[in-house]
Each structure stands twice: as structure tokens, then as C-alpha cells.
Design an enzyme around this catalytic site. Sequence first.
Site, short mmCIF file in Angstrom:
data_model
loop_
_atom_site.label_atom_id
_atom_site.label_comp_id
_atom_site.label_asym_id
_atom_site.label_seq_id
_atom_site.Cartn_x
_atom_site.Cartn_y
_atom_site.Cartn_z
N LYS A 184 19.46 -4.95 1.76
CA LYS A 184 18.32 -4.85 2.28
C LYS A 184 17.65 -5.90 2.68
O LYS A 184 17.97 -6.69 3.02
CB LYS A 184 17.46 -4.57 0.77
CG LYS A 184 15.95 -5.04 0.42
CD LYS A 184 15.48 -4.32 -1.21
CE LYS A 184 13.87 -4.18 -0.71
NZ LYS A 184 13.76 -4.42 -1.85
C1 5RP Z 1 12.03 -8.47 -4.68
C2 5RP Z 1 12.53 -7.41 -4.58
C3 5RP Z 1 11.96 -6.42 -4.48
O1 5RP Z 1 12.21 -4.53 -4.45
C4 5RP Z 1 11.01 -5.66 -2.65
O2 5RP Z 1 10.64 -7.11 -2.53
C5 5RP Z 1 10.81 -4.22 -2.93
O3 5RP Z 1 9.06 -4.44 -2.74
P1 5RP Z 1 7.86 -3.82 -1.60
O4 5RP Z 1 8.67 -3.89 -0.98
O5 5RP Z 1 6.92 -4.28 -2.68
O6 5RP Z 1 9.07 -5.49 -1.07
O7 5RP Z 1 13.68 -7.26 -3.66
O8 5RP Z 1 12.74 -9.05 -4.79
#
Ligand code: 5RP
Length: 295
Positions: free
Chosen positions: A203
Site C-alpha cells: 500500500k
Molecule cells: C494508516 C493506514 C490507513 O489505513 C491508511 O492511511 C488509509 O486511509 P486513508 O485513505 O484515510 O489515508 O494504513 O496507517
Amino acid sequence: MADLDDIKDGKDWGHDRPADTTRFFLKGAAHHDWGMKARLARIFRPDTGRTVMLAFDHGYFQGPTTGLERLDLTIAPLAPHADVLMCTRGGLRSSIPPESGKPVVLRCSAGNSILTELSNELVAVDIDDAIRLGAVAMAAQVYIGAEYEHKSIANVVKLIDSGTRYGIPTMAVTGVGKDMVRDARYFGLATRIAAEIGAQFVKSYYVDEGFEKITLGCPVPIVIAGGKKLPEAEALEIAYRAIDQGAAGVDMGRNVFQSSDPVAMLKALAAVVHDGRTGAEAYQLFRDEHRKAAA
Ligand code: 5RP
């Protein structure tokens, strides 16, 4: 005694139908074992190779942030509209009905808060509990370049090793320390490190300049976080550009659950991710859905 009289020779050998040797639909996953692939196929839709994940794990370091005050009221009703849920085990057990049947990517790190150093995490879920919960993947941050870089990499390595033992993929989340520059060079480095240590998917964040180099340089699928809440049209445009430049989906939180219409937002994101719609087309869909829901 076994009856051996009625054993017939096989007849249909499918001479004209060679065995399928195309290996797997997902980037970098052709050589995984069956269970790992089966779980990845519950995260990424085999017909599109992509996913719309709903992230609502923020409470593990942010507390009850806007939109997540009551997971049972705000998030549980959204489950049918996402492909996958990403959350903590506490959020899941306390507030999401198991009958939702949605695949869960389990946040498996913790150990910091918005009041302390973000990169100082530990593995906060035992593999036994991830299995007990039926998680389709585990997730933890790698904080490249941050104070606790080494420890955060060790956390993800631990998840990858235990997950591989049981066929459970690990999603490495490229956490960004307070002083880190959010550019393609940084995310290119962080995503590649995550893939090389064995994360089955990663991610990351979208960046305006050079995002395609990030996806090309990462040998496993990348899903993007949404980041802070933006106007819906902008968030959908970012999702479109990310997909257009090689992302395999979104794992968005605030831009969904803080939207004026989270269900319409999830439908619009699905249109971008799975149906190849542009940001502008998806925003029109968002408005239409919103109008219908308000009527
Ligand atoms: C935090 C994360 C969150 O799940 C991620 O940031 C996703 O959320 P957003 O779209 O609100 O940024 O991994 O550490």
C-alpha cells in the site's frame, strides 16, 4: 473386499484441450502456493485484477477520528459496497457482523499514537488470531528512512514469514514519517523494499510526478491510500490517475467514510477501479447516486 469388477478404463483425456498453463492473474504472484493465491483472489477480483478496499483501521493510533466514532453505525453498513475491509481485530470483533462475509485485511501492527513517534511499532497480532479471524491478509507499516526503520522492517518480515507458513499474504504499508518527502523517489524506494522483503502486495500513496515509475519498479501489486479528505471529484481523479498508471486498486479510508455520501463514493471508486471509468465520469456517477439516495 473391494469390488474390482466394475473398474473401467478412463476414456475422456481431453486430447484437444491442453491443461491450462497460464499461471495466475496477479502481478508477481505466479509462483505462490494455492492457499496464498486463493486469498489473493479474494482481495483482487480475478476478472479485473483490482480491488476496492475500505480502510478504517485509523483508530489504532488516531482514536475516534471523524467518521469512525461508531464503527457499528458508520462502517458496518458500508461493507456490502467494498470488495475488502481493512481494519484492526478490535474494530472487527466489536463492530462488524461476521455475516457481512467480506474478506478482511487485518492491521497487525500497533504501538504508537498521534502523540508519539509514529515509526515505533510492533507486531500486535499473533498469527493464530489472524487465522482465527479468517483474515485474507495481514498488514503492517514499513517506515523507510524513519527513526525506527529497522524495527518496522523486522515487523513486516515477521508477518511475511508467519503468513507464508499458512498461505496468508502480507500487505506492507509504506508509512511516511513526519520529515519524509512524499515523492516518487521515496515511494519507489519504499515500495520496492517492501516487495523485495517478500510482501505479497503493497500500500502506498499516489504522487503527481512519476507514479508510473513506482508501479513499474514494484514487482507486486500496489494499492493506494487516499490520504486526507479531499473534495470527491479530486479523490476520484487521483484514483483514476493511479489506476491508469498501474495501481491495482485503492485502500481508501477518510475519502470514503468522511464523504457526504460514503456509499456513493464506494460505487464511484468501483467504477474507476473495475469499470475503467475516468475521474470525471465517476464523479458524475457519485452525484447521480447521491441525488437518488437523497430523493
Ligand atoms: C494508516 C493506514 C490507513 O489505513 C491508511 O492511511 C488509509 O486511509 P486513508 O485513505 O484515510 O489515508 O494504513 O496507517
